[in-house]
Motif scaffolding. Structure first.
Motif, PDB file in Angstrom:
ATOM      1  N   LEU A 225       0.972  -1.184  -0.045  1.00  0.00           N
ATOM      2  CA  LEU A 225       0.046  -0.038  -0.112  1.00  0.00           C
ATOM      3  C   LEU A 225       0.900   1.196   0.011  1.00  0.00           C
ATOM      4  CD1 LEU A 225      -2.630  -1.253   2.637  1.00  0.00           C
ATOM      5  CD2 LEU A 225      -2.599  -1.505   0.179  1.00  0.00           C
ATOM      6  N   VAL A 226       2.143   1.083   0.062  1.00  0.00           N
ATOM      7  CA  VAL A 226       3.034   2.216   0.227  1.00  0.00           C
ATOM      8  C   VAL A 226       4.030   2.131  -0.979  1.00  0.00           C
ATOM      9  CG1 VAL A 226       4.658   3.376   1.741  1.00  0.00           C
ATOM     10  CG2 VAL A 226       2.673   2.333   2.605  1.00  0.00           C
ATOM     11  N   TYR A 227       4.414   3.403  -1.607  1.00  0.00           N
ATOM     12  CA  TYR A 227       5.354   3.344  -2.426  1.00  0.00           C
ATOM     13  C   TYR A 227       6.644   3.529  -1.811  1.00  0.00           C
ATOM     14  CZ  TYR A 227       7.697   4.731  -7.028  1.00  0.00           C
ATOM     15  OH  TYR A 227       8.403   5.057  -8.093  1.00  0.00           O
ATOM     16  N   ASN A 317       5.737  13.039   0.910  1.00  0.00           N
ATOM     17  CA  ASN A 317       4.497  12.422   1.610  1.00  0.00           C
ATOM     18  C   ASN A 317       4.312  10.993   0.949  1.00  0.00           C
ATOM     19  OD1 ASN A 317       2.242  11.902   3.141  1.00  0.00           O
ATOM     20  ND2 ASN A 317       1.175  13.773   2.519  1.00  0.00           N
ATOM     21  N   TYR A 318       4.343  10.055   1.719  1.00  0.00           N
ATOM     22  CA  TYR A 318       4.267   8.885   1.187  1.00  0.00           C
ATOM     23  C   TYR A 318       2.758   8.578   1.048  1.00  0.00           C
ATOM     24  CZ  TYR A 318       2.226   7.347   5.762  1.00  0.00           C
ATOM     25  OH  TYR A 318       1.364   7.357   6.931  1.00  0.00           O
ATOM     26  N   LYS A 319       1.837   9.267   1.635  1.00  0.00           N
ATOM     27  CA  LYS A 319       0.440   9.066   1.575  1.00  0.00           C
ATOM     28  C   LYS A 319       0.105   9.709  -0.231  1.00  0.00           C
ATOM     29  CE  LYS A 319      -1.096   9.410   6.214  1.00  0.00           C
ATOM     30  NZ  LYS A 319      -1.720  10.070   7.218  1.00  0.00           N
ATOM     31  N   THR A 320       0.924  10.255  -0.580  1.00  0.00           N
ATOM     32  CA  THR A 320       0.446  10.950  -2.081  1.00  0.00           C
ATOM     33  C   THR A 320       0.202   9.625  -3.075  1.00  0.00           C
ATOM     34  OG1 THR A 320       1.999  12.694  -1.865  1.00  0.00           O
ATOM     35  CG2 THR A 320       1.669  12.009  -4.153  1.00  0.00           C
ATOM     36  N   ALA A 321       0.899   8.426  -2.950  1.00  0.00           N
ATOM     37  CA  ALA A 321       0.587   7.392  -3.740  1.00  0.00           C
ATOM     38  C   ALA A 321      -0.781   6.617  -3.129  1.00  0.00           C
ATOM     39  CB  ALA A 321       1.903   6.322  -3.550  1.00  0.00           C
ATOM     40  N   ILE A 328      -8.164  -6.675 -13.531  1.00  0.00           N
ATOM     41  CA  ILE A 328      -7.758  -7.284 -14.491  1.00  0.00           C
ATOM     42  C   ILE A 328      -6.526  -8.461 -14.053  1.00  0.00           C
ATOM     43  CG2 ILE A 328      -6.071  -7.115 -16.551  1.00  0.00           C
ATOM     44  CD1 ILE A 328      -7.551  -4.541 -17.061  1.00  0.00           C
ATOM     45  N   ASP A 329      -5.884  -7.962 -13.157  1.00  0.00           N
ATOM     46  CA  ASP A 329      -4.797  -8.935 -12.792  1.00  0.00           C
ATOM     47  C   ASP A 329      -4.988  -9.122 -11.257  1.00  0.00           C
ATOM     48  OD1 ASP A 329      -3.997  -6.639 -11.396  1.00  0.00           O
ATOM     49  OD2 ASP A 329      -1.920  -6.702 -12.395  1.00  0.00           O
ATOM     50  N   LYS A 330      -6.026  -8.682 -10.443  1.00  0.00           N
ATOM     51  CA  LYS A 330      -6.347  -9.111  -9.365  1.00  0.00           C
ATOM     52  C   LYS A 330      -5.161  -8.858  -8.347  1.00  0.00           C
ATOM     53  CE  LYS A 330      -9.859 -12.552 -10.399  1.00  0.00           C
ATOM     54  NZ  LYS A 330      -9.974 -12.087 -11.854  1.00  0.00           N
ATOM     55  N   LYS A 331      -4.466  -7.601  -8.497  1.00  0.00           N
ATOM     56  CA  LYS A 331      -3.505  -7.164  -7.666  1.00  0.00           C
ATOM     57  C   LYS A 331      -3.679  -5.753  -7.391  1.00  0.00           C
ATOM     58  CE  LYS A 331       0.707  -7.946  -9.066  1.00  0.00           C
ATOM     59  NZ  LYS A 331       1.772  -7.965  -9.967  1.00  0.00           N
ATOM     60  N   ILE A 332      -2.926  -5.311  -6.356  1.00  0.00           N
ATOM     61  CA  ILE A 332      -2.748  -3.953  -5.695  1.00  0.00           C
ATOM     62  C   ILE A 332      -1.768  -3.212  -6.473  1.00  0.00           C
ATOM     63  CG2 ILE A 332      -2.063  -2.497  -3.771  1.00  0.00           C
ATOM     64  CD1 ILE A 332      -4.677  -3.455  -3.526  1.00  0.00           C
ATOM     65  N   HIS A 333      -2.251  -1.977  -6.998  1.00  0.00           N
ATOM     66  CA  HIS A 333      -1.367  -1.289  -7.713  1.00  0.00           C
ATOM     67  C   HIS A 333      -1.284  -0.026  -6.976  1.00  0.00           C
ATOM     68  CE1 HIS A 333      -0.829  -3.791 -11.457  1.00  0.00           C
ATOM     69  NE2 HIS A 333      -1.885  -4.322 -10.901  1.00  0.00           N
ATOM     70  N   LEU A 334      -0.429   1.096  -7.377  1.00  0.00           N
ATOM     71  CA  LEU A 334      -0.484   2.204  -6.949  1.00  0.00           C
ATOM     72  C   LEU A 334      -0.918   3.490  -7.899  1.00  0.00           C
ATOM     73  CD1 LEU A 334       2.644   2.175  -4.344  1.00  0.00           C
ATOM     74  CD2 LEU A 334       0.325   2.087  -3.676  1.00  0.00           C
ATOM     75  N   CYS A 382      -6.952  11.579   0.324  1.00  0.00           N
ATOM     76  CA  CYS A 382      -5.726  12.637  -0.055  1.00  0.00           C
ATOM     77  C   CYS A 382      -6.270  13.856  -0.719  1.00  0.00           C
ATOM     78  CB  CYS A 382      -4.947  11.679  -0.765  1.00  0.00           C
ATOM     79  SG  CYS A 382      -5.844  11.154  -2.552  1.00  0.00           S
ATOM     80  N   GLU A 383      -5.363  14.811  -0.796  1.00  0.00           N
ATOM     81  CA  GLU A 383      -5.928  16.049  -1.500  1.00  0.00           C
ATOM     82  C   GLU A 383      -5.991  16.124  -2.883  1.00  0.00           C
ATOM     83  OE1 GLU A 383      -2.768  18.933  -0.539  1.00  0.00           O
ATOM     84  OE2 GLU A 383      -3.611  18.846   1.571  1.00  0.00           O
TER      85      GLU A 383
END
Length: 387
Positions: A225-227, A317-321, A328-334, A382-383
């Protein structure tokens, strides 16, 4: 013969219990003599009692009054659950939902308030709550994948968790009941409920609290969940993001970089136009960018600058991602914010995929697309990404 029948019944009990509880080591088969002796002497007791069930009326024969939904004589002491052997992948094949617009409207009124409409829907009243509709379909699909759809042992009630909560942060469940005989779907939608209110007052007569399905989860590793900015900037798929998805770029960029071709199609771009249809309208403009190196380089320069700025933001700021789930691939992306026109306004999102060595910029999303996919995981806080 009697001993053979006892053995057959014993194996049937073990098989049933294994299916229900998912236990691979329910019995130590190396000690068969002791187990058989206990079974014959009626020492073993299986709480699910698969061979003898109390007869009762089917729960799909429901009165209008919710308080009369459950049979008053049903015991409260030992609620049980079972499993459904085969569940169709589509909600429409699994249950008769009736009018989906009414179902989604009811869920929207019951859930904690948030904006479920796309910006383009403000003038399309007949196509409301598309974000919530997408969310609901995926909630069912995820519940299916993670085995979070439960049925009572008499196969009269099915429940799954929507992942949404009411204003008191109580989970909202979907309540399905048995459909009419010879219907296309075995189940039909009845209502939503929270424990302790309406249907939820007496749902525990049929389900143990620990048996109630959990909210859909789309990730296994919280680190996804974090970049991780230590891996550097993402390497983008330039052709796919610039050429294939040029129709997802902001209109103001086309006005500056390719005004002649943009003028030919701008009047055909209507609010709410489908992504595929819009892509087809951009074919001529796409060809110009592909064949004209100068024009392509101008778009690429904007793209590179926006990625550089996005990386600076996520480093600060890590929350930007923002995490999103891609069916489609059933995965988490950012999702990373892109300022393709001016630096003070986010107008698109880059979908990045984490690899062992770094990140790849897979594709480009409009902000509506980004929000709808991000909302599956949780409500974005997020903003830059909001409806």
């Amino acid at each position: 013969m009697q001993e053979k029948n006892l053995m057959d019944n014993f194996l049937r009990v073990i098989k049933y219990q294994d299916n229900i509880r998912g236990l691979s080591s329910f019995v130590n088969f190396e000690d068969k003599t002791r187990v058989m002796s206990e079974f014959v002497d009626n020492i073993i007791t299986i709480s699910t009692k698969p061979f003898k069930r109390k007869k009762r009326e089917a729960l799909d024969e429901i009165a209008n009054d919710q308080n009369e939904l459950f049979e008053p004589g049903t015991t409260k002491s030992d609620p049980k659950t079972a499993t459904i052997s085969e569940i169709p992948g589509k909600l429409s094949d699994f249950a008769d939902m009736g009018s989906m617009s009414n179902v989604i409207s009811k869920l929207q009124k019951m859930a904690l308030p948030e904006k479920w409409d796309l910006d383009i829907e403000e003038n399309i009243k007949s196509n409301r709550h598309q974000i919530l509709l997408k969310y609901f379909y995926h909630a069912f699909g995820r519940a299916l994948v993670t085995s979070q759809i439960v049925v009572d042992e008499c196969r009269t009630v099915v429940i799954f968790n929507t992942g949404l909560v009411d204003c008191h942060y109580q989970p909202i469940y979907v309540f399905l009941t048995k459909n009419k005989p010879r219907s296309k779907q075995e189940w039909k939608f009845n209502d939503f409920f929270v424990l302790g209110s309406g249907i939820g007052k007496r749902i525990l007569e049929h389900f143990n609290p620990c048996d109630l399905p959990k909210a859909p989860q789309y990730f296994d590793d919280i680190c996804d969940l974090v970049y991780d900015f230590r891996k550097g900037e993402p390497t983008p798929d330039y052709h796919h993001c610039i050429i294939d998805n040029i129709h997802r770029w902001p209109q103001s960029v086309h006005e500056h970089e390719c005004p002649a071709e943009w003028a030919k199609i701008k009047d055909e771009i209507k609010p709410g136009i489908a992504d595929k249809e819009k892509s087809e309208l951009f074919q001529q403009l796409r060809n110009v960018i592909k064949e004209n190196v100068t024009v392509y380089q101008r778009y690429k320069l904007r793209f590179d600058s926006s990625i550089d700025l996005a990386f600076k933001k996520v480093t600060w700021n890590y929350k930007t991602a923002v995490p999103m789930y891609w069916s489609i691939d059933k995965k988490i992306h950012l999702l990373l914010p892109l300022c393709l026109d001016t630096e003070d306004r986010v107008d698109a999102a880059l979908v990045v995929n984490k690899t062992a060595k770094g990140y790849i910029g897979d594709t480009l999303f409009t902000l509506d697309m980004a929000y709808a996919n991000a909302r599956l995981v949780c409500r974005p806080e997020c903003e830059w990404l909001s409806t």
